[in-house]
Design an enzyme around this catalytic site. Sequence first.
Site: not given
Length: 407
Positions: A179, A230, A352
């Site tokens: 990521n 999602g 994050c």
Amino acid sequence: MLYNTKSYGLFKAPCNNLGVQIVLSMEEKIYLDNAATTKVMTEVSEAAAYAMTEVYGNPSSLHHMGIDAERLIAYSKKQIMSALGVSQEQGEIIFTSGATEGNNTAIFGITETYGKRKKRVVTTTVEHPSVEKAFDRLESAGFEVVRVSPDENGEITAEALVGTVDENTCLISAMLVNNENGYILPIGEAFQKIKKRYPDCFTHCDCVQGFEKIPVSEKKLFADIITLSGHKIHAPKGIGAMFIRKGVRLSPLMVGGGQQKGVRSGTEPVPMIYAFGKAVEILNTDLSERSAHTSEINAYAREKLPETGAVILSKESASPYILSLAVPNVRSETMLHFLEERNIFVSSGSACSKGKTSDVPTEFRVAQEYLDSIIRLSFSFETNRSDIDALKEAMSDGMKNLAKIRK
């Protein structure tokens, strides 16, 4: 609260009927932080609203309102299975609140069920925190945790992953796409060899940054569990999914009414689930076209941004949706806020991490001189060349005028 209308183009709008202050922008935003989250597509938000206002029954109810709600769930399962290239005979889709819950459920669910005798587990040193922290907890609980690092070339090879697994290993968990820099791990090759040599070792793949961006199929991954999210693919936040291969038993994190075959109890959030399925249906129709567009944008950025003095860090073979670069001698957060003043939104790393320093660049052998200067760009199908041109101009100004890092 006051806003700088000159820098941000924001104004203080009246409160809505719930007393919540709404802030609107009068300037066009250039959003290059899609690995953190994506804008919900109009058709997807309409699908969620439809489920909220028209098909609002509890899917566990036996009357037709409940049956209609269950049909929306079945539709979304079908869309996700189709995108993964699997059928109902091969496994089950379980909906979660997102990737963090999915990763935790996979890791703890496998080790609690199958880790009584096999106490060895394997992961990498470049995982998302929801995997990294889960393995830290397993280590505290007495598991032998093996973490595979990139080699001196910044590569994690299939051989390195396979070589850490033995007959005492109950789980290997590794992401498909990193990521922070878009690095693509050789999951399919590694997991195939592991399943052949050690069929009792369970394989889990965090596919959050790969799903609906690069080709992802269960058949090629050889993963027993696949985790999805999602809000990384233009669906709402708060919804994720797991594919669990038939025959795999997970000890649930949440117990209650036994919904979703007891793996994830709780009334299913039908609007979120339906919206997730709608996003998958839309994106799955033109995956190759979107990938080609994003690859072109990525290549254009690789060509133009070094003209500002930036250094490209992501490998050429990385996912086209993520581009990591360094802005030498300027702190990443300083550049981030400089760009924000120009309505250009990027990331200084993983969203994050909440601003905390990540060890991932060091693991990938990024030079020490660049560690405080890393910017992550992440694209979507809406990103265009003019966005890169505007970014280039703003970065050039920043590189000239921002305070330099003291050596």
